[in-house]
Design a protein around this motif. Structure first.
Motif, PDB file in Angstrom:
ATOM      1  N   ALA A 146       0.830  -1.205   0.000  1.00 23.48           N
ATOM      2  CA  ALA A 146       0.000   0.000   0.000  1.00 23.48           C
ATOM      3  C   ALA A 146       0.864   1.254   0.000  1.00 23.48           C
ATOM      4  O   ALA A 146       0.560   2.242  -0.683  1.00 23.48           O
ATOM      5  N   THR A 147       1.961   1.221   0.765  1.00 20.31           N
ATOM      6  CA  THR A 147       2.874   2.369   0.791  1.00 20.31           C
ATOM      7  C   THR A 147       3.504   2.593  -0.579  1.00 20.31           C
ATOM      8  O   THR A 147       3.632   3.728  -1.049  1.00 20.31           O
ATOM      9  N   ALA A 148       3.888   1.502  -1.228  1.00 21.73           N
ATOM     10  CA  ALA A 148       4.494   1.620  -2.556  1.00 21.73           C
ATOM     11  C   ALA A 148       3.509   2.204  -3.564  1.00 21.73           C
ATOM     12  O   ALA A 148       3.858   3.076  -4.361  1.00 21.73           O
ATOM     13  N   LEU A 149       2.267   1.758  -3.537  1.00 21.61           N
ATOM     14  CA  LEU A 149       1.263   2.251  -4.483  1.00 21.61           C
ATOM     15  C   LEU A 149       0.846   3.686  -4.195  1.00 21.61           C
ATOM     16  O   LEU A 149       0.285   4.349  -5.076  1.00 21.61           O
ATOM     17  N   ALA A 150       1.110   4.158  -2.982  1.00 21.88           N
ATOM     18  CA  ALA A 150       0.736   5.529  -2.634  1.00 21.88           C
ATOM     19  C   ALA A 150       1.729   6.556  -3.178  1.00 21.88           C
ATOM     20  O   ALA A 150       1.508   7.760  -3.043  1.00 21.88           O
ATOM     21  N   GLN A 151       2.810   6.085  -3.803  1.00 23.86           N
ATOM     22  CA  GLN A 151       3.779   7.003  -4.389  1.00 23.86           C
ATOM     23  C   GLN A 151       3.152   7.789  -5.545  1.00 23.86           C
ATOM     24  O   GLN A 151       2.123   7.400  -6.096  1.00 23.86           O
ATOM     25  N   ASP A 152       3.813   8.868  -5.902  1.00 22.75           N
ATOM     26  CA  ASP A 152       3.430   9.623  -7.092  1.00 22.75           C
ATOM     27  C   ASP A 152       3.440   8.668  -8.281  1.00 22.75           C
ATOM     28  O   ASP A 152       4.427   7.978  -8.518  1.00 22.75           O
ATOM     29  N   PRO A 153       2.352   8.589  -9.048  1.00 25.14           N
ATOM     30  CA  PRO A 153       2.318   7.670 -10.193  1.00 25.14           C
ATOM     31  C   PRO A 153       3.477   7.862 -11.170  1.00 25.14           C
ATOM     32  O   PRO A 153       3.903   6.908 -11.821  1.00 25.14           O
ATOM     33  N   VAL A 154       4.000   9.087 -11.269  1.00 22.46           N
ATOM     34  CA  VAL A 154       5.137   9.323 -12.159  1.00 22.46           C
ATOM     35  C   VAL A 154       6.331   8.477 -11.733  1.00 22.46           C
ATOM     36  O   VAL A 154       7.132   8.041 -12.564  1.00 22.46           O
ATOM     37  N   GLN A 155       6.459   8.225 -10.434  1.00 23.46           N
ATOM     38  CA  GLN A 155       7.569   7.436  -9.931  1.00 23.46           C
ATOM     39  C   GLN A 155       7.332   5.932 -10.048  1.00 23.46           C
ATOM     40  O   GLN A 155       8.217   5.144  -9.741  1.00 23.46           O
ATOM     41  N   LEU A 156       6.139   5.548 -10.483  1.00 20.37           N
ATOM     42  CA  LEU A 156       5.822   4.122 -10.636  1.00 20.37           C
ATOM     43  C   LEU A 156       5.692   3.705 -12.094  1.00 20.37           C
ATOM     44  O   LEU A 156       5.787   2.515 -12.399  1.00 20.37           O
ATOM     45  N   ARG A 157       5.477   4.677 -12.979  1.00 20.19           N
ATOM     46  CA  ARG A 157       5.167   4.335 -14.359  1.00 20.19           C
ATOM     47  C   ARG A 157       6.248   3.480 -15.008  1.00 20.19           C
ATOM     48  O   ARG A 157       5.964   2.621 -15.829  1.00 20.19           O
ATOM     49  N   HIS A 158       7.513   3.746 -14.682  1.00 22.75           N
ATOM     50  CA  HIS A 158       8.591   2.999 -15.327  1.00 22.75           C
ATOM     51  C   HIS A 158       8.606   1.537 -14.914  1.00 22.75           C
ATOM     52  O   HIS A 158       9.263   0.718 -15.559  1.00 22.75           O
ATOM     53  N   ALA A 159       7.887   1.191 -13.823  1.00 31.90           N
ATOM     54  CA  ALA A 159       7.823  -0.195 -13.373  1.00 31.90           C
ATOM     55  C   ALA A 159       6.627  -0.941 -13.965  1.00 31.90           C
ATOM     56  O   ALA A 159       6.450  -2.135 -13.722  1.00 31.90           O
ATOM     57  N   PHE A 160       5.793  -0.235 -14.730  1.00 36.84           N
ATOM     58  CA  PHE A 160       4.595  -0.838 -15.328  1.00 36.84           C
ATOM     59  C   PHE A 160       4.945  -1.447 -16.678  1.00 36.84           C
ATOM     60  O   PHE A 160       5.632  -0.838 -17.490  1.00 36.84           O
ATOM     61  N   THR A 161       4.459  -2.663 -16.923  1.00 43.49           N
ATOM     62  CA  THR A 161       4.665  -3.279 -18.233  1.00 43.49           C
ATOM     63  C   THR A 161       3.406  -4.023 -18.659  1.00 43.49           C
ATOM     64  O   THR A 161       2.886  -4.853 -17.911  1.00 43.49           O
ATOM     65  N   PRO A 162       2.876  -3.695 -19.834  1.00 41.82           N
ATOM     66  CA  PRO A 162       1.725  -4.432 -20.356  1.00 41.82           C
ATOM     67  C   PRO A 162       2.180  -5.707 -21.042  1.00 41.82           C
ATOM     68  O   PRO A 162       3.379  -5.917 -21.287  1.00 41.82           O
ATOM     69  N   LEU A 163       1.238  -6.562 -21.357  1.00 43.16           N
ATOM     70  CA  LEU A 163       1.552  -7.810 -22.054  1.00 43.16           C
ATOM     71  C   LEU A 163       1.868  -7.499 -23.514  1.00 43.16           C
ATOM     72  O   LEU A 163       1.029  -6.951 -24.233  1.00 43.16           O
ATOM     73  N   PRO A 164       3.076  -7.833 -23.984  1.00 45.13           N
ATOM     74  CA  PRO A 164       3.375  -7.607 -25.401  1.00 45.13           C
ATOM     75  C   PRO A 164       2.531  -8.540 -26.269  1.00 45.13           C
ATOM     76  O   PRO A 164       2.139  -9.625 -25.840  1.00 45.13           O
ATOM     77  N   PRO A 165       2.237  -8.147 -27.503  1.00 45.82           N
ATOM     78  CA  PRO A 165       1.527  -9.061 -28.411  1.00 45.82           C
ATOM     79  C   PRO A 165       2.396 -10.268 -28.724  1.00 45.82           C
ATOM     80  O   PRO A 165       3.613 -10.255 -28.507  1.00 45.82           O
ATOM     81  N   GLU A 166       1.751 -11.323 -29.226  1.00 47.49           N
ATOM     82  CA  GLU A 166       2.492 -12.556 -29.502  1.00 47.49           C
ATOM     83  C   GLU A 166       3.612 -12.320 -30.502  1.00 47.49           C
ATOM     84  O   GLU A 166       4.667 -12.940 -30.418  1.00 47.49           O
ATOM     85  N   ASP A 167       3.390 -11.447 -31.474  1.00 47.14           N
ATOM     86  CA  ASP A 167       4.449 -11.082 -32.406  1.00 47.14           C
ATOM     87  C   ASP A 167       4.513  -9.567 -32.458  1.00 47.14           C
ATOM     88  O   ASP A 167       3.841  -8.931 -33.249  1.00 47.14           O
ATOM     89  N   GLU A 168       5.340  -8.988 -31.584  1.00 44.49           N
ATOM     90  CA  GLU A 168       5.413  -7.531 -31.526  1.00 44.49           C
ATOM     91  C   GLU A 168       6.249  -6.953 -32.652  1.00 44.49           C
ATOM     92  O   GLU A 168       6.319  -5.734 -32.831  1.00 44.49           O
ATOM     93  N   THR A 169       6.912  -7.807 -33.425  1.00 45.08           N
ATOM     94  CA  THR A 169       7.701  -7.306 -34.547  1.00 45.08           C
ATOM     95  C   THR A 169       6.860  -7.104 -35.803  1.00 45.08           C
ATOM     96  O   THR A 169       7.273  -6.403 -36.725  1.00 45.08           O
ATOM     97  N   ALA A 170       5.670  -7.729 -35.861  1.00 44.30           N
ATOM     98  CA  ALA A 170       4.863  -7.680 -37.085  1.00 44.30           C
ATOM     99  C   ALA A 170       4.189  -6.319 -37.239  1.00 44.30           C
ATOM    100  O   ALA A 170       3.890  -5.629 -36.259  1.00 44.30           O
ATOM    101  N   ALA A 171       3.941  -5.947 -38.481  1.00 43.61           N
ATOM    102  CA  ALA A 171       3.225  -4.703 -38.760  1.00 43.61           C
ATOM    103  C   ALA A 171       1.793  -4.822 -38.258  1.00 43.61           C
ATOM    104  O   ALA A 171       1.161  -5.875 -38.364  1.00 43.61           O
TER     105      ALA A 171
END
Length: 567
Positions: A146-171
């Motif tokens: 809870a303390t970690a999530l209470a940080q300024d979101p700007v300080q957490l954004r770099h730790a966020f990662t979405p699921l890459p597509p199965e082929d992220e190299t494709a057009a």
């Protein structure tokens, strides 16, 4: 987990942004390879933790919240025990791991339209509090999360990662390719601080101004949010920033720590939409204008100097590639496809041969193995737009080189190695490689030229190419900036190709765009038209930083039809 819940602990996001690449493991498991770094001041963690969260699509730092409000945070968490596989590893070094793709939530939250993914966190044993009486249970895992999530979101954004597509190299259907080219970040000095620059580029000092504008561009503008690739064309750090006056005296201070400081600064705030960062090391990551020296008494007939091995090892450890890309420590050059285009990242620095007047026309900038790999790549990717990244400038040549052939010895660019430049141009013509785009940095000046290669005797068609050069992100010393009048453009020169044919290269005038900044390139979905904008301190993209649509931007600095390869 039960024991961890009862222990006093602390939770922190990583030091660097989380890079990711989706791959299949040797056992057939769909997983996401990740790359980040621990915080040196925290020491070694107990666990590598992943929390499913949603992030608001807000350019100024939207809130990051857990996916479920009905469960304690600790029960939503995925934990991996942290294992030190290398006893020589230090906190802050590049850290690579793998996360099962099944842990990731769907990329979009249908109810809110927000982006979903995993938040990377590290769990540390809080030994200092454990030793105090009467505080047991006050900082358990749920409270620490809870303390970690209470940080300024700007300080957490770099730790966020979405699921890459199965082929992220494709057009992507209906989408073109947008990417950024940058180079040469001289380190900010003691008084050049930029508090709040991750939010507002106007707060950045001179040393961070271009990086701050890059952050704002990739977050706030429509075209910036579509940019999925960042190419760093060398000099990510300046190991020789003081010219020997106060440079680091050991490999950690000279190389490892500058890479950590660069990646833990403003670049860590680059948005997840900028999915891949690729780096081609250059001279200042070793020493200014480094090249080997001929020495018959040394192994291999050349003397490389005492700094090279440590510098290259640090550059390899600090590379941005999250997954298992082509290449091992024996070479930095590699090839990859991205969103419908093909890229060759050349190593135009560490494989140079010694040169002197007697063998100036023979010395090579690229090894034979790299040249063979380039020729094979050029032929295999003839069906799509092709880009070649090199720290050194391929074209135009320098006026001094044109006037006196021996002056090539004083050039650190491709014209300083005539055999390599002629091989490159001759290979493009031999394969009829139409409209290949050469990308480079190092000269601290933005601009571009168009060129045509054709046989002197008219026995074949002309082949076009485009050479685009990016300014430095920060180059404070005027003497280190190449003058436009030193470039031989326009010009026409003849040379003998590797096959013996005499070719003529006709180079256009140099389209100049001085000042610190970066280049943004946009390729249409059909891959037939390339548009180029230069951002720089003298003319920042105000409309883009304010969130304007592409239609409201200044006119492109260049717009080029791409015809593709022709046999």
């Amino acid at each position: 987990m039960k024991r961890l819940l009862a222990e006093l602990c602390s939770v922190f996001p990583p030091l660097h942004r989380v890079e990711r690449a989706r791959l299949m493991s040797d056992t057939g498991v769909d997983e996401v390879r990740v790359l980040t770094a621990l915080r040196p001041e925290r020491g070694w963690p107990r666990h590598w933790a992943w929390l499913p969260v949603r992030m608001a699509a807000d350019a100024q730092g939207g809130a990051i919240t857990p996916l479920r409000a009905d469960l304690p945070l600790s029960q939503q968490l995925y934990l991996q025990p942290f294992e030190r596989t290398d006893v020589s590893r230090l906190p802050g070094d590049a850290l690579r791991g793998a996360v099962p793709a099944a842990w990731f939530p769907p990329p979009q939250d249908p109810a809110s339209g927000q982006v979903c993914g995993l938040l990377c966190l590290f769990v540390y044993a809080d030994l200092a509090q454990q030793q105090r009486e009467g505080q047991a249970g006050e900082t358990t895992l749920d409270a620490a999360l809870a303390t970690a999530l209470a940080q300024d979101p700007v300080q957490l954004r770099h730790a966020f990662t979405p699921l890459p597509p199965e082929d992220e190299t494709a057009a992507r259907p209906g989408e073109g390719l947008g990417f950024v080219l940058a180079a040469c970040q001289y380190p900010p000095q003691m008084l050049d601080v930029s508090p709040g620059a991750e939010r507002d580029p106007a707060r950045a000092g001179p040393g961070q101004a271009a990086l701050a504008r890059l952050l704002a561009f990739t977050r706030a503008s429509a075209a910036g949010r579509q940019a999925s690739l960042l190419l760093l064309a060398g000099d990510q750090i300046y190991a020789d920033a003081t010219g020997g006056l106060a440079d680091g005296r050991n490999s950690v201070d000279r190389y490892a720590r500058p890479y950590q400081q660069f990646k833990a600064g403003l670049p860590r705030h680059l948005p997840p939409s900028l999915a891949r960062i690729v780096h081609a090391p250059d001279d200042h990551e070793i020493v200014d204008n480094w090249e080997p020296v001929a020495d018959p008494r040394a192994p291999g007939g050349q003397r490389r100097g005492p700094l090279v091995d440590a510098a290259l090892a640090a550059a390899w450890a600090a590379r941005w590639e999250a997954g298992e890309r082509e290449g091992v420590l024996e070479h930095f050059w590699h090839r990859f496809d991205w969103r419908g285009a093909a890229f060759f990242v050349a190593d135009a620095r560490s494989e140079r041969e010694p040169r002197h007047v007697a063998r100036l026309d023979q010395a090579q900038m690229l090894s034979a193995r790299q040249r063979e790999a380039f020729e094979a790549w050029l032929q295999a990717r003839a069906d799509r737009p092709r880009f070649v990244l090199s720290g050194s400038l391929p074209l135009p040549r320098r006026r001094a080189t044109r006037a006196h052939a021996a002056s090539a010895l004083r050039s650190d660019a491709w014209d300083g190695y005539p055999a390599s430049l002629h091989w490159l141009l001759g290979t493009l013509w031999a394969q009829r490689a139409q409209d290949v785009v050469l990308l480079s940095g190092d000269e601290h000046r933005s601009g571009y030229v168009r060129a045509e290669i054709a046989p002197v005797d008219g026995s074949g068609p002309a082949v076009r190419l485009l050479s685009i050069h990016s300014s430095a992100l920060y180059a404070p010393w005027p003497f280190a900036v190449t003058r436009a009048e030193d470039l031989a453009a326009p010009e026409c020169f003849e040379f003998q190709a590797p096959g013996g044919q005499v070719l003529r290269c006709t180079v256009s005038a140099w389209h100049d765009a001085p000042g610190d900044g970066f280049a943004h390139l946009s390729l249409d979905p059909a891959g037939t038209r390339l548009r180029l904008w230069f951002d720089r301190a003298e003319r920042p993209l105000h409309q883009a930083l304010a969130g304007a649509d592409e239609a409201q931007w200044p006119a492109p600095d260049g717009e080029f039809p791409l015809r593709g390869a022709q046999g």
